[in-house]
Motif scaffolding. Sequence first.
Motif, PDB file in Angstrom:
ATOM      1  N   PHE A 214      13.899  33.190  46.844  1.00 59.02           N
ATOM      2  CA  PHE A 214      14.270  33.072  45.436  1.00 59.02           C
ATOM      3  C   PHE A 214      15.258  31.932  45.202  1.00 59.02           C
ATOM      4  CE2 PHE A 214      12.680  37.463  44.995  1.00 59.02           C
ATOM      5  CZ  PHE A 214      12.016  37.358  43.784  1.00 59.02           C
ATOM      6  N   SER A 215      16.219  31.779  46.099  1.00 59.36           N
ATOM      7  CA  SER A 215      17.302  30.824  45.854  1.00 59.36           C
ATOM      8  C   SER A 215      16.954  29.392  46.255  1.00 59.36           C
ATOM      9  CB  SER A 215      18.571  31.268  46.589  1.00 59.36           C
ATOM     10  OG  SER A 215      18.340  31.351  47.971  1.00 59.36           O
ATOM     11  N   ALA A 216      15.978  29.222  47.147  1.00 57.05           N
ATOM     12  CA  ALA A 216      15.695  27.877  47.650  1.00 57.05           C
ATOM     13  C   ALA A 216      14.247  27.427  47.462  1.00 57.05           C
ATOM     14  CB  ALA A 216      16.063  27.793  49.132  1.00 57.05           C
ATOM     15  N   LEU A 217      13.299  28.359  47.408  1.00 57.40           N
ATOM     16  CA  LEU A 217      11.890  27.976  47.345  1.00 57.40           C
ATOM     17  C   LEU A 217      11.259  28.179  45.967  1.00 57.40           C
ATOM     18  CD1 LEU A 217      10.501  29.426  50.720  1.00 57.40           C
ATOM     19  CD2 LEU A 217      11.051  27.050  50.191  1.00 57.40           C
ATOM     20  N   SER A 218      11.894  28.978  45.126  1.00 55.82           N
ATOM     21  CA  SER A 218      11.244  29.396  43.887  1.00 55.82           C
ATOM     22  C   SER A 218      11.324  28.340  42.784  1.00 55.82           C
ATOM     23  CB  SER A 218      11.873  30.696  43.381  1.00 55.82           C
ATOM     24  OG  SER A 218      13.236  30.490  43.058  1.00 55.82           O
ATOM     25  N   ASN A 219      10.382  28.449  41.856  1.00 58.76           N
ATOM     26  CA  ASN A 219      10.366  27.664  40.636  1.00 58.76           C
ATOM     27  C   ASN A 219      10.968  28.530  39.532  1.00 58.76           C
ATOM     28  OD1 ASN A 219       8.815  27.221  37.915  1.00 58.76           O
ATOM     29  ND2 ASN A 219       8.668  25.266  38.994  1.00 58.76           N
ATOM     30  N   ILE A 220      11.982  28.014  38.836  1.00 57.93           N
ATOM     31  CA  ILE A 220      12.697  28.808  37.839  1.00 57.93           C
ATOM     32  C   ILE A 220      11.748  29.392  36.799  1.00 57.93           C
ATOM     33  CG2 ILE A 220      14.406  28.721  35.977  1.00 57.93           C
ATOM     34  CD1 ILE A 220      15.929  26.655  37.613  1.00 57.93           C
ATOM     35  N   ARG A 221      10.799  28.591  36.357  1.00 56.38           N
ATOM     36  CA  ARG A 221       9.865  29.060  35.325  1.00 56.38           C
ATOM     37  C   ARG A 221       9.017  30.211  35.845  1.00 56.38           C
ATOM     38  NH1 ARG A 221       6.456  24.600  32.194  1.00 56.38           N
ATOM     39  NH2 ARG A 221       8.597  24.103  31.593  1.00 56.38           N
ATOM     40  N   GLU A 222       8.534  30.088  37.113  1.00 54.82           N
ATOM     41  CA  GLU A 222       7.722  31.167  37.668  1.00 54.82           C
ATOM     42  C   GLU A 222       8.542  32.442  37.815  1.00 54.82           C
ATOM     43  OE1 GLU A 222       4.549  31.627  41.228  1.00 54.82           O
ATOM     44  OE2 GLU A 222       6.622  31.423  41.920  1.00 54.82           O
ATOM     45  N   VAL A 223       9.788  32.314  38.257  1.00 55.15           N
ATOM     46  CA  VAL A 223      10.642  33.491  38.420  1.00 55.15           C
ATOM     47  C   VAL A 223      10.885  34.163  37.071  1.00 55.15           C
ATOM     48  CG1 VAL A 223      12.944  34.306  39.049  1.00 55.15           C
ATOM     49  CG2 VAL A 223      11.751  32.692  40.536  1.00 55.15           C
ATOM     50  N   GLU A 224      11.200  33.374  36.065  1.00 52.21           N
ATOM     51  CA  GLU A 224      11.450  33.946  34.733  1.00 52.21           C
ATOM     52  C   GLU A 224      10.215  34.661  34.204  1.00 52.21           C
ATOM     53  OE1 GLU A 224      12.750  30.634  32.423  1.00 52.21           O
ATOM     54  OE2 GLU A 224      14.845  30.783  33.097  1.00 52.21           O
ATOM     55  N   GLN A 225       9.047  34.024  34.353  1.00 53.96           N
ATOM     56  CA  GLN A 225       7.805  34.635  33.871  1.00 53.96           C
ATOM     57  C   GLN A 225       7.445  35.865  34.696  1.00 53.96           C
ATOM     58  OE1 GLN A 225       5.938  33.888  31.053  1.00 53.96           O
ATOM     59  NE2 GLN A 225       5.050  35.855  31.665  1.00 53.96           N
ATOM     60  N   GLY A 226       7.651  35.770  36.011  1.00 55.02           N
ATOM     61  CA  GLY A 226       7.337  36.895  36.877  1.00 55.02           C
ATOM     62  C   GLY A 226       8.201  38.099  36.579  1.00 55.02           C
ATOM     63  N   LEU A 227       9.482  37.864  36.345  1.00 52.41           N
ATOM     64  CA  LEU A 227      10.394  38.964  36.017  1.00 52.41           C
ATOM     65  C   LEU A 227      10.040  39.583  34.665  1.00 52.41           C
ATOM     66  CD1 LEU A 227      13.809  37.456  37.192  1.00 52.41           C
ATOM     67  CD2 LEU A 227      12.508  39.298  38.297  1.00 52.41           C
ATOM     68  N   LYS A 228       9.625  38.742  33.742  1.00 51.07           N
ATOM     69  CA  LYS A 228       9.226  39.231  32.419  1.00 51.07           C
ATOM     70  C   LYS A 228       8.010  40.146  32.524  1.00 51.07           C
ATOM     71  CE  LYS A 228       8.850  37.134  27.881  1.00 51.07           C
ATOM     72  NZ  LYS A 228       8.564  35.866  27.174  1.00 51.07           N
ATOM     73  N   THR A 229       7.017  39.707  33.302  1.00 50.06           N
ATOM     74  CA  THR A 229       5.813  40.513  33.508  1.00 50.06           C
ATOM     75  C   THR A 229       6.130  41.784  34.280  1.00 50.06           C
ATOM     76  OG1 THR A 229       4.489  38.486  33.559  1.00 50.06           O
ATOM     77  CG2 THR A 229       3.441  40.486  34.387  1.00 50.06           C
ATOM     78  N   LEU A 230       6.993  41.670  35.281  1.00 47.78           N
ATOM     79  CA  LEU A 230       7.401  42.830  36.069  1.00 47.78           C
ATOM     80  C   LEU A 230       8.082  43.863  35.181  1.00 47.78           C
ATOM     81  CD1 LEU A 230       7.782  44.276  38.782  1.00 47.78           C
ATOM     82  CD2 LEU A 230       9.852  42.896  39.144  1.00 47.78           C
ATOM     83  N   GLU A 231       8.973  43.410  34.312  1.00 48.81           N
ATOM     84  CA  GLU A 231       9.661  44.340  33.409  1.00 48.81           C
ATOM     85  C   GLU A 231       8.660  45.066  32.508  1.00 48.81           C
ATOM     86  OE1 GLU A 231      13.537  44.288  30.479  1.00 48.81           O
ATOM     87  OE2 GLU A 231      12.275  42.493  30.579  1.00 48.81           O
ATOM     88  N   LYS A 232       7.700  44.322  31.996  1.00 46.51           N
ATOM     89  CA  LYS A 232       6.675  44.911  31.136  1.00 46.51           C
ATOM     90  C   LYS A 232       5.865  45.947  31.897  1.00 46.51           C
ATOM     91  CE  LYS A 232       2.810  42.872  30.448  1.00 46.51           C
ATOM     92  NZ  LYS A 232       1.730  41.902  30.127  1.00 46.51           N
ATOM     93  N   ASP A 233       5.515  45.632  33.162  1.00 45.29           N
ATOM     94  CA  ASP A 233       4.703  46.541  33.964  1.00 45.29           C
ATOM     95  C   ASP A 233       5.484  47.789  34.380  1.00 45.29           C
ATOM     96  OD1 ASP A 233       2.612  44.830  33.703  1.00 45.29           O
ATOM     97  OD2 ASP A 233       2.623  44.101  35.773  1.00 45.29           O
ATOM     98  N   ILE A 234       6.797  47.648  34.581  1.00 42.64           N
ATOM     99  CA  ILE A 234       7.619  48.817  34.899  1.00 42.64           C
ATOM    100  C   ILE A 234       7.670  49.751  33.699  1.00 42.64           C
ATOM    101  CG2 ILE A 234       9.984  49.599  35.357  1.00 42.64           C
ATOM    102  CD1 ILE A 234      10.340  47.108  37.106  1.00 42.64           C
ATOM    103  N   LEU A 235       7.846  49.195  32.511  1.00 43.42           N
ATOM    104  CA  LEU A 235       7.931  50.001  31.290  1.00 43.42           C
ATOM    105  C   LEU A 235       6.610  50.717  30.988  1.00 43.42           C
ATOM    106  CD1 LEU A 235       9.984  47.578  29.011  1.00 43.42           C
ATOM    107  CD2 LEU A 235      10.750  49.747  29.989  1.00 43.42           C
ATOM    108  N   SER A 236       5.496  50.037  31.293  1.00 43.61           N
ATOM    109  CA  SER A 236       4.179  50.629  30.998  1.00 43.61           C
ATOM    110  C   SER A 236       3.659  51.518  32.120  1.00 43.61           C
ATOM    111  CB  SER A 236       3.159  49.521  30.734  1.00 43.61           C
ATOM    112  OG  SER A 236       2.872  48.804  31.942  1.00 43.61           O
ATOM    113  N   GLY A 237       4.257  51.392  33.311  1.00 45.01           N
ATOM    114  CA  GLY A 237       3.770  52.145  34.468  1.00 45.01           C
ATOM    115  C   GLY A 237       2.708  51.409  35.264  1.00 45.01           C
ATOM    116  N   GLU A 238       2.327  50.218  34.796  1.00 43.63           N
ATOM    117  CA  GLU A 238       1.318  49.417  35.491  1.00 43.63           C
ATOM    118  C   GLU A 238       1.766  49.040  36.897  1.00 43.63           C
ATOM    119  OE1 GLU A 238      -2.298  47.285  35.967  1.00 43.63           O
ATOM    120  OE2 GLU A 238      -1.659  48.768  34.474  1.00 43.63           O
TER     121      GLU A 238
END
Length: 261
Positions: A214-238
């Motif tokens: 996360f701190s050295a290899l990741s792309n900020i945009r991908e991390v932000e989008q991934g976390l956004k999708t992850l949050e949505k999937d946690i809330l929905s149970g997906e």
Amino acid sequence: MQEKYDIIGVNYNTTRKADPYLFDRLYKLLSPSLEGTYLDIGCGTGNYTSEFAKKGYQFIGIDPSEEMLTKAKNQNSHSTWKIGKAENIDLPSASIDGIIASLTLHHWQDLIQGFSELNRILKSNGKIIIFTATPKQMKGYWLNHYFPKMLMDSMIQMPAFDRIQSSLETANLKIDSTEKYFIQPDLQDLFLYSGKHNPKLYFDPTVRHGISSFSALSNIREVEQGLKTLEKDILSGEIYKIIKKYENTEGDYLFMTIKKV
């Protein structure tokens, strides 16, 4: 690598603590003697080194990061701490009774040279205990669903089992045994797949900062989008369907016991 871990090392000990189960496995596989001298190569802030020291074992911790070693020295003045890399170890030949290498192989610049150095300093009946993950295992992380580019880059960096094995053989070492490790819900050392059973861990920036992917290899945009999708999937149970999809028997990480040929 040194600069990367100098940056990561600033708050490293906040989330990267010695896990009791992982330490127990390292301890039992290494089977150290109170009369011996041991090495933790790529020791970081020395959390596992210090656990051995608490039991009275003489350890040397080597790491390329000044920041990491400063924290190691602050928590443990009983062990010896040295700046260095696996490929060039400033220790006499046949001076070490055993070696641990935890989540460090993917940072080595030359596996063969690194293993050759470990062989050089290791006594004839000594053991090397490696804790790592293979790309094959990492393909089974559900993190691939949310951070595909970051995981791909991580897998490219991580040495495959066959490459480790061939590098060991070239360095006159051999794999004596392997042991799969599956992430436990109470894991205290928050490395890459530590959130396997608790996806909410990845929302904590401090946790992400202590993970090199996360701190050295990741792309900020991908991390932000991934976390956004992850949050949505946690809330929905997906998220439970995603986790189920990635279930496998490969193990999440791997212990390897290495001996001289």
